[in-house]
Scaffold this active site. Structure first.
Site, PDB file in Angstrom:
ATOM      1  N   SER A 254      -7.718  -4.202  -3.774  1.00  0.00           N
ATOM      2  CA  SER A 254      -7.484  -3.763  -2.306  1.00  0.00           C
ATOM      3  C   SER A 254      -6.445  -2.739  -2.233  1.00  0.00           C
ATOM      4  O   SER A 254      -5.354  -2.996  -3.028  1.00  0.00           O
ATOM      5  CB  SER A 254      -7.380  -5.037  -1.372  1.00  0.00           C
ATOM      6  OG  SER A 254      -6.027  -5.286  -1.856  1.00  0.00           O
ATOM      7  N   LYS A 255      -6.318  -2.076  -1.192  1.00  0.00           N
ATOM      8  CA  LYS A 255      -5.340  -0.655  -0.996  1.00  0.00           C
ATOM      9  C   LYS A 255      -4.048  -1.587  -0.789  1.00  0.00           C
ATOM     10  O   LYS A 255      -2.922  -0.652  -0.696  1.00  0.00           O
ATOM     11  CB  LYS A 255      -5.884  -0.033  -0.239  1.00  0.00           C
ATOM     12  CG  LYS A 255      -6.135  -0.352   1.358  1.00  0.00           C
ATOM     13  CD  LYS A 255      -6.580   0.847   2.188  1.00  0.00           C
ATOM     14  CE  LYS A 255      -6.801   0.283   3.634  1.00  0.00           C
ATOM     15  NZ  LYS A 255      -7.654   1.208   4.510  1.00  0.00           N
ATOM     16  N   ARG A 256      -4.022  -2.730  -0.120  1.00  0.00           N
ATOM     17  CA  ARG A 256      -2.630  -3.249   0.102  1.00  0.00           C
ATOM     18  C   ARG A 256      -1.770  -3.537  -1.242  1.00  0.00           C
ATOM     19  O   ARG A 256      -0.689  -3.546  -1.324  1.00  0.00           O
ATOM     20  CB  ARG A 256      -2.785  -4.541   0.927  1.00  0.00           C
ATOM     21  CG  ARG A 256      -3.629  -4.740   2.033  1.00  0.00           C
ATOM     22  CD  ARG A 256      -2.934  -4.426   3.421  1.00  0.00           C
ATOM     23  NE  ARG A 256      -3.779  -4.206   4.387  1.00  0.00           N
ATOM     24  CZ  ARG A 256      -4.207  -2.744   4.611  1.00  0.00           C
ATOM     25  NH1 ARG A 256      -2.945  -1.698   4.250  1.00  0.00           N
ATOM     26  NH2 ARG A 256      -4.953  -2.393   5.786  1.00  0.00           N
ATOM     27  N   ASN A 258      -2.949  -1.930  -4.494  1.00  0.00           N
ATOM     28  CA  ASN A 258      -3.258  -0.985  -5.560  1.00  0.00           C
ATOM     29  C   ASN A 258      -3.865   0.081  -4.828  1.00  0.00           C
ATOM     30  O   ASN A 258      -4.531   0.034  -3.885  1.00  0.00           O
ATOM     31  CB  ASN A 258      -4.315  -1.471  -6.243  1.00  0.00           C
ATOM     32  CG  ASN A 258      -3.932  -1.511  -7.887  1.00  0.00           C
ATOM     33  OD1 ASN A 258      -3.422  -0.551  -8.209  1.00  0.00           O
ATOM     34  ND2 ASN A 258      -4.288  -2.335  -8.382  1.00  0.00           N
ATOM     35  N   ASP A 503     -10.450   0.442   9.406  1.00  0.00           N
ATOM     36  CA  ASP A 503      -9.870   0.110   8.072  1.00  0.00           C
ATOM     37  C   ASP A 503     -10.765   0.313   6.968  1.00  0.00           C
ATOM     38  O   ASP A 503     -12.051   0.186   7.003  1.00  0.00           O
ATOM     39  CB  ASP A 503      -9.700  -1.279   8.196  1.00  0.00           C
ATOM     40  CG  ASP A 503      -8.428  -1.727   7.447  1.00  0.00           C
ATOM     41  OD1 ASP A 503      -7.930  -0.733   6.786  1.00  0.00           O
ATOM     42  OD2 ASP A 503      -8.048  -2.841   7.204  1.00  0.00           O
TER      43      ASP A 503
END
Ligand code: GLU
Length: 503
Positions: A254-256, A258, A503
């Site tokens: 997940s972009k949170r 990585n 999102d």
């Protein structure tokens, strides 16, 4: 003669190009090449609200940058086009009608309120939320009458209540899922557009896809697809579900945690061939265990059965290690120089930065400190500088709102960015200058730098967004982040003042 191998990747253009898409593309390409087949790129833009041409363009660009080549697609055409689902609506409608006529699908007029009520009751009884078949009891006359009256409706797939669906996955063997766990899937929305499931099956059939190689998150949808193939009288392709990429803590990538956008890696100076090599190591080892290999070497030796199912970890440090090896072992110093110049050392980069830096220059040596934030992956700055004189939680709040607002920006240019922050300042009743300080720090690493909006435009969407996320992480590490509860209430407040989140 055996059937030609045809694989496909089917990205939805609803956001930045995801490394998971590149991972799927690489394995689909390798399988097709290994079997002298073709790989097709199809754009699945049935979600009209979230799909954008910018995202489609970015996906194509990112895959090309990586060196992934497709044989048919929206840009290069092919025998089975169009390759963009929004241009194929009539084909889907015809199949939906066929399913209705044959009694395999039905119109459903249930209101959102009724469905919500049903869901709540089923949840309370610990049942799997599932449509209860209410509209199946409507007579053909009632259906006609309601349709003619203009009542909104969706079309649902008839799913058996009992028994189970069995299918074979090339890596997992036989999988069986109870039909009672499968919802009466909506196959056509009230706007007449198909849903993913219907369009995907119709296209895979019409485009003669022989092997569907996709992420494991689609396993639970496969029974619906199998049912559709059966109802439509078509034979189903061979299914292979690859493991999902994971963060180092094993959660879904997940972009949170990585950066997940391919563009991020392009913008922060990775080599595309190293990135592909690394993706080829995800759940896979070459027969001779080599760690450094070219795309051709990967394709020539590819055996899908060698994919291992343990969730592969996408680890930025390991990727950097592979990239470093490429720089040192696979390129000559001259090639490194050339690639560096192509990346950001060339005249086009300097000619964009010079006009911004010039008003702040006295000597040349002022240039690099001012513009280094455009060249490094992440600027470093102390926590105190980020929060300045403001309340840390307030800074976290503003960064979070900005993160959400910036998700909505499609064309990442100076003016769009200026208007995001203008709106933010107005809505929060703050002076723009004061509001911008923490953004200056987290984007550029310093309170004084090049003009912020131009700087962010040059830096690109992915690096800018990820720097804001990094700042939010830093705040959380210093106990100034948003708690789960705080985040929930901020989201509510955000929706009221700024509208829906993307999102
Ligand atoms: N459009 C789907 C996605 O975005 C494709 C899934 C599939 O490969 O069937 O992942």
């Amino acid at each position: 003669m055996t059937e030609q191998v045809r694989t496909r990747i089917a990205p939805s253009p609803t956001g930045p190009p995801h490394v998971g898409t590149a991972y799927m593309a690489l394995f689909n390409l390798a399988f097709a090449r290994r079997h002298e087949g073709r790989m097709i790129l199809r754009i699945e833009d049935t979600d009209q609200l979230r799909s954008t041409p910018e995202s489609e363009e970015a996906i194509l660009q990112a895959l090309s940058w990586l060196g992934i080549e497709w044989d048919e697609g929206p840009d290069c055409g092919g025998e089975y086009g169009p390759y963009r689902q929004s241009e194929r609506t009539a084909l889907y409608q015809a199949e939906v009608q066929r399913l209705i006529d044959q009694g395999h699908a039905y119109l459903c007029f249930c209101s959102a309120e009724r469905l919500e009520q049903l869901r709540k009751e089923q949840m309370a009884n610990k049942e799997t939320p599932r449509y209860d078949g209410h509209c199946l009891s409507l007579t053909p006359e009632e259906v006609e009458e309601r349709k003619n009256r203009g009542d909104p409706y969706v079309v649902r797939l008839k799913v058996p209540d009992e028994g189970e669906c069995r299918f074979t996955d090339e890596l997992r063997g036989e999988i069986s899922i109870q039909w009672s766990q499968i919802d009466h899937q909506i196959i056509q929305k009230s706007d007449g557009f198909p849903t993913y499931h219907l369009a995907n099956v119709v296209d895979d059939h019409l485009m003669k896809i022989s092997h569907v190689i996709r992420g494991e998150e689609w396993i639970s949808s496969t029974p619906k697809h199998i049912l559709l193939y059966e109802y439509l009288g078509w034979s189903a392709p061979v299914f292979t579900h690859l493991p999902l990429l994971r963060n180092p803590d094993k959660s879904k990538l997940s972009k949170r945690k990585n950066p997940t956008s391919i563009t991020y890696y392009q913008d922060s100076g990775f080599l595309p061939e190293a990135m592909l090599n690394y993706l080829g190591m995800m759940g896979y080892t070459l027969p001779d265990q080599r760690e450094i290999f070219s795309l051709n070497e990967f394709c020539e030796t590819f055996e899908i059965k060698r994919v291992s199912l343990g969730g592969p970890i996408f680890d930025l440090d390991k990727l950097k290690w592979v990239n470093g090896r490429y720089l040192r072992e696979n390129l000559t110093p001259e090639e490194v120089l050339q690639r560096l110049v192509e990346w950001k050392g060339g005249p086009s980069f300097f000619s964009q930065v010079i006009p911004l830096a010039l008003p702040r220059l006295e000597t040349f040596s002022d240039f690099f400190p001012l513009s280094q934030f455009l060249l490094n992956e992440n600027p470093l700055y102390p926590f105190d500088e980020l929060v300045g004189k403001q309340e840390p939680r307030e800074v976290a709040r503003l960064l979070k709102i900005a993160e959400w607002e910036l998700e909505k920006v499609d064309s990442w240019d100076r003016d769009s960015l200026a208007s995001v922050f203008q709106i933010l300042a107005e809505t929060e009743s703050k002076k723009l200058k004061e509001l911008l300080t923490p953004f200056f720090v987290c984007i550029t690493g310093s309170k004084v730098s090049l003009p912020l909006f131009d700087g962010m435009a040059l830096l690109g969407a992915d690096l800018s967004r990820s720097r804001i996320r990094k700042a939010l992480q830093l705040l959380a590490e210093n106990d100034a982040g948003l708690s789960k509860k705080g985040l929930k209430s901020l989201e509510k407040e955000y929706r009221q003042s700024y509208g829906k989140r993307i999102d």
